[in-house]
Write a protein that holds these residues in place. Sequence first.
Motif, PDB file in Angstrom:
ATOM      1  N   GLN A 265       0.844  -1.196   0.000  1.00  0.00           N
ATOM      2  CA  GLN A 265       0.000   0.000   0.000  1.00  0.00           C
ATOM      3  C   GLN A 265       0.878   1.245   0.000  1.00  0.00           C
ATOM      4  N   VAL A 266       0.850   1.991  -1.101  1.00  0.00           N
ATOM      5  CA  VAL A 266       1.639   3.217  -1.229  1.00  0.00           C
ATOM      6  C   VAL A 266       0.692   4.337  -1.636  1.00  0.00           C
ATOM      7  N   ASP A 267       0.705   5.451  -0.892  1.00  0.00           N
ATOM      8  CA  ASP A 267      -0.264   6.519  -1.135  1.00  0.00           C
ATOM      9  C   ASP A 267       0.366   7.903  -1.057  1.00  0.00           C
ATOM     10  N   ILE A 268      -0.314   8.842  -1.719  1.00  0.00           N
ATOM     11  CA  ILE A 268       0.055  10.261  -1.704  1.00  0.00           C
ATOM     12  C   ILE A 268      -1.020  11.017  -0.938  1.00  0.00           C
ATOM     13  N   TRP A 269      -0.600  11.955  -0.066  1.00  0.00           N
ATOM     14  CA  TRP A 269      -1.534  12.705   0.775  1.00  0.00           C
ATOM     15  C   TRP A 269      -1.337  14.201   0.565  1.00  0.00           C
ATOM     16  N   MET A 270      -2.477  14.922   0.480  1.00  0.00           N
ATOM     17  CA  MET A 270      -2.432  16.380   0.329  1.00  0.00           C
ATOM     18  C   MET A 270      -3.558  16.994   1.157  1.00  0.00           C
ATOM     19  N   ASP A 271      -3.289  18.187   1.720  1.00  0.00           N
ATOM     20  CA  ASP A 271      -4.349  18.875   2.463  1.00  0.00           C
ATOM     21  C   ASP A 271      -5.173  19.770   1.545  1.00  0.00           C
ATOM     22  N   HIS A 272      -4.632  20.109   0.378  1.00  0.00           N
ATOM     23  CA  HIS A 272      -5.354  20.841  -0.648  1.00  0.00           C
ATOM     24  C   HIS A 272      -4.539  20.751  -1.927  1.00  0.00           C
TER      25      HIS A 272
ATOM     26  N   PHE B  59       5.140  16.969  -1.321  1.00  0.00           N
ATOM     27  CA  PHE B  59       4.228  15.824  -1.262  1.00  0.00           C
ATOM     28  C   PHE B  59       4.543  14.964  -0.038  1.00  0.00           C
ATOM     29  N   VAL B  60       3.513  14.364   0.523  1.00  0.00           N
ATOM     30  CA  VAL B  60       3.680  13.415   1.622  1.00  0.00           C
ATOM     31  C   VAL B  60       3.275  12.037   1.108  1.00  0.00           C
ATOM     32  N   ILE B  61       4.148  11.057   1.339  1.00  0.00           N
ATOM     33  CA  ILE B  61       3.936   9.692   0.849  1.00  0.00           C
ATOM     34  C   ILE B  61       3.953   8.736   2.030  1.00  0.00           C
ATOM     35  N   SER B  62       3.047   7.773   2.007  1.00  0.00           N
ATOM     36  CA  SER B  62       3.047   6.704   3.010  1.00  0.00           C
ATOM     37  C   SER B  62       3.168   5.360   2.310  1.00  0.00           C
ATOM     38  N   ALA B  63       3.825   4.404   2.984  1.00  0.00           N
ATOM     39  CA  ALA B  63       3.973   3.048   2.445  1.00  0.00           C
ATOM     40  C   ALA B  63       3.912   2.058   3.596  1.00  0.00           C
ATOM     41  N   THR B  64       3.141   0.989   3.409  1.00  0.00           N
ATOM     42  CA  THR B  64       3.007  -0.005   4.465  1.00  0.00           C
ATOM     43  C   THR B  64       2.583  -1.346   3.885  1.00  0.00           C
ATOM     44  N   ASN B  65       2.925  -2.390   4.606  1.00  0.00           N
ATOM     45  CA  ASN B  65       2.394  -3.725   4.304  1.00  0.00           C
ATOM     46  C   ASN B  65       1.341  -4.125   5.335  1.00  0.00           C
ATOM     47  N   GLY B  66       0.935  -3.172   6.164  1.00  0.00           N
ATOM     48  CA  GLY B  66      -0.089  -3.397   7.165  1.00  0.00           C
ATOM     49  C   GLY B  66      -1.447  -2.938   6.664  1.00  0.00           C
ATOM     50  N   THR B  67      -2.322  -2.597   7.588  1.00  0.00           N
ATOM     51  CA  THR B  67      -3.678  -2.159   7.254  1.00  0.00           C
ATOM     52  C   THR B  67      -3.647  -0.811   6.548  1.00  0.00           C
TER      53      THR B  67
ATOM     54  N   ARG C  16      -6.634  20.928  10.355  1.00  0.00           N
ATOM     55  CA  ARG C  16      -6.261  20.496   9.016  1.00  0.00           C
ATOM     56  C   ARG C  16      -6.838  19.114   8.742  1.00  0.00           C
ATOM     57  N   ARG C  17      -6.936  18.796   7.445  1.00  0.00           N
ATOM     58  CA  ARG C  17      -7.331  17.443   7.032  1.00  0.00           C
ATOM     59  C   ARG C  17      -6.600  17.117   5.736  1.00  0.00           C
ATOM     60  N   TRP C  18      -6.312  15.844   5.575  1.00  0.00           N
ATOM     61  CA  TRP C  18      -5.567  15.390   4.399  1.00  0.00           C
ATOM     62  C   TRP C  18      -6.350  14.300   3.694  1.00  0.00           C
ATOM     63  N   GLN C  19      -6.286  14.345   2.377  1.00  0.00           N
ATOM     64  CA  GLN C  19      -6.995  13.366   1.547  1.00  0.00           C
ATOM     65  C   GLN C  19      -5.989  12.463   0.839  1.00  0.00           C
ATOM     66  N   ARG C  20      -6.410  11.202   0.657  1.00  0.00           N
ATOM     67  CA  ARG C  20      -5.626  10.306  -0.186  1.00  0.00           C
ATOM     68  C   ARG C  20      -5.793  10.763  -1.638  1.00  0.00           C
ATOM     69  N   MET C  21      -4.679  11.166  -2.261  1.00  0.00           N
ATOM     70  CA  MET C  21      -4.737  11.730  -3.607  1.00  0.00           C
ATOM     71  C   MET C  21      -3.969  10.878  -4.617  1.00  0.00           C
ATOM     72  N   THR C  22      -3.743   9.634  -4.283  1.00  0.00           N
ATOM     73  CA  THR C  22      -2.899   8.778  -5.115  1.00  0.00           C
ATOM     74  C   THR C  22      -3.426   8.666  -6.537  1.00  0.00           C
ATOM     75  N   ASP C  23      -4.691   8.288  -6.670  1.00  0.00           N
ATOM     76  CA  ASP C  23      -5.252   8.077  -8.008  1.00  0.00           C
ATOM     77  C   ASP C  23      -5.295   9.378  -8.806  1.00  0.00           C
ATOM     78  N   ALA C  24      -5.626  10.492  -8.127  1.00  0.00           N
ATOM     79  CA  ALA C  24      -5.727  11.775  -8.827  1.00  0.00           C
ATOM     80  C   ALA C  24      -4.368  12.221  -9.356  1.00  0.00           C
ATOM     81  N   VAL C  25      -3.323  12.048  -8.546  1.00  0.00           N
ATOM     82  CA  VAL C  25      -1.987  12.483  -8.971  1.00  0.00           C
ATOM     83  C   VAL C  25      -1.445  11.572 -10.063  1.00  0.00           C
ATOM     84  N   LEU C  26      -1.584  10.257  -9.874  1.00  0.00           N
ATOM     85  CA  LEU C  26      -1.027   9.313 -10.838  1.00  0.00           C
ATOM     86  C   LEU C  26      -1.813   9.285 -12.140  1.00  0.00           C
TER      87      LEU C  26
END
Length: 514
Positions: free
Chosen positions: A434-441, A450-458, A472-482
Motif C-alpha cells: 500500500q503506497v499513497d500520496i496525501w495532500m491537504d489541498h 508531497f507526503v507519501i506513506s507506504a506499508t504492508n499493514g492495514t 487540518r485534514r488530508w486526503q488520499r490523492m494517489t489516483d488523482a496524482v497518478l
Amino acid sequence: MSKHSNCENDTSARSRLFGYGLTVLLSSALLLVLEIVAGRLLAPWIGVSLYTWTSIIGVILAGLSLGNWLGGVWADRGGSGRSVGTVLGLAGLYCILSLIGIDTLGSRLQEAEASLLSASFALAAALFFLPAVFIGIVTPLLTTLALRLDARAGHVVGRMHALAAVGSILGTFAAGYWLVQWIGSRALVLMCGILLMLLAVPFLRGARRSTQTALSLAVSVALAGLLLSHGLAGSCERESRYFCMRVVEQPTPPEAGPTRGLVLDHLLHGINHRTEPSLLVAPYVHALDELAAAHFGERYAEGLRWFFAGGGAYSLPRAVESLSPDSSITVAELDPLVTLTAVESLGLDPAPMHIVHRDARLALQSEAEPFDVIVGDVFHDVAIPPHLVTREFAALVRERLAPDGLYLMNVVDTLPDPLLIKSLINTLQTAFAQVDIWMDHVPEAERVTFVISATNGTPLPDTIIARHGFVRRWQRMTDAVLGYGRDPRELPILTDDYAPVERLIAGLLIGESQ
C-alpha cells in the motif's frame, strides 16, 4: 666568462625555475579552492544540485581553457614575467570585486524568477569565469619562460603540468576538508584574492611606478568597497562541511505564538514553536505525525520505535517526544552542526533521543531491532539524495520495519505532473503493498511538498483529520496524482544504478519536464 659567473647564473636560473614552478602550483591550488567554495558561495541563492555543480565546473573549465590558449599566444608574442604579474593581480582583484556584487546579482536573478539552471550558470559565469581565464594564462606563460632557462623541453613541460595538477589536487582537498568550514566561504574568496595579488608582486617589481600605483589604488578601492558593502557578511550564520545555515524568525498566526525556522542554503527546512514542540507549523510535517497516529491508533501514545532519516530543525522528533514520551526515537542527521543549531536556537532537547551523525542509509543498515515508523525527511534544497529513494533502499526500509510498520516521507516536486513522485511510487511498490500520496489541498503553486506513506499493514482511511494543533485534514490523492499527465508505467523504477532524480524534477530546475 669565469667559472664563478657560470655558478651564479646556474643558481639564478634554478631559483627562477623554482619560483615559476611554485607560482604554477599555488595559482592552480587557488583556482580549485575557488571552484570548491563556489558551490557554497552560490548555495544561498540557487541551492546545491547536479545542475549547480555542472555550471560551476563547466564555467571554470571553459575559463581555464581560454586562459591556456591566450597564455600560449601571449607567450609567442613576447609575454614576460610582468605579464604573469598582471594577470595574477587582475585575478586577485576580481575575486575581491565579486564579493561586492554577488548579493546584488543574486537578488536580481531571484526578482527575475530565473530558473535554477539559468541562475546557476549566470552566477558562476559572472563570478568565476574571468578569474579562471586569468589564472589559466599563467601556466603557458611561465612554461615558456622556463624553457628559456632549461632546454629540456619535455622535462620542463611535464614538470609544469604536474605542478599544476598537484596544486589543483591540494586546493581541492584543502578547501573541501578544511578551509570552507574553518574560514567561511566569503572570507576564503577574499583570502584567495589577496594571495593571488601577493603572487603577482615578485613579477611586478620591475614594472613602472605608474603601473604599481594603479594596481595598489585599484586594490585599495576594491577593499574599501568590500567593507562598505558588507560583502564579507553574507547570509550564513554558520557554515559546516555540508550547509550554509541560519535561523530566522517566522511569521505565524498571532494565536500560534513565536516560531523560528531553519534555513539550509536557500531553503527553509523546518519551523519550530519555541515553547510548544507539539505544535507543528508546516503542514507536511503535521501530516507525517497525523498519518502515524491514524495508522497506530492508541499505540501511538503508548510509545513506538521511530527512525528519522534526516533531522533538520528536528520539528517532528520534538513533537513525538512531547506527544508520546515513551517512544524510542533514533535520528540520523548527517551534519553535527545542524543538530547543534537545533539545540541552541530551535528548542531541541537531545537527551531523550538517540542521534547519529551519519548517512541515513548507513545508519539504518546498522540497526538490528525493527522500527514501527521510519520517516524520510532528507530532501536538500529541491533535490533528494538519490541513494535514499531507490529500490534497494526501499527494500532496506521494509526489512527494518515491523510487519505492520509505516514508512513516511516528504518529497518536493511539481504539479500538475510530478514525474519524480510517480517514479518514486513505482519504486516503493516493489517493497510495499500500500503506497499513497496525501495532500491537504491542491495548491496553485507549481512547487509542492508531497507526503507519501507506504506499508504492508492495514491501509489508512481515505481522510485524515488533525487531532491536535492547527485545524487540518488530508486526503488520499494517489489516483488523482497518478492519473493525470504522463503514465507512471512509462517512468523508471529508481535503482542504485539508475536514479535520474534531477532529470525527473527538471520542471523545478530548468522550467520544463523531461
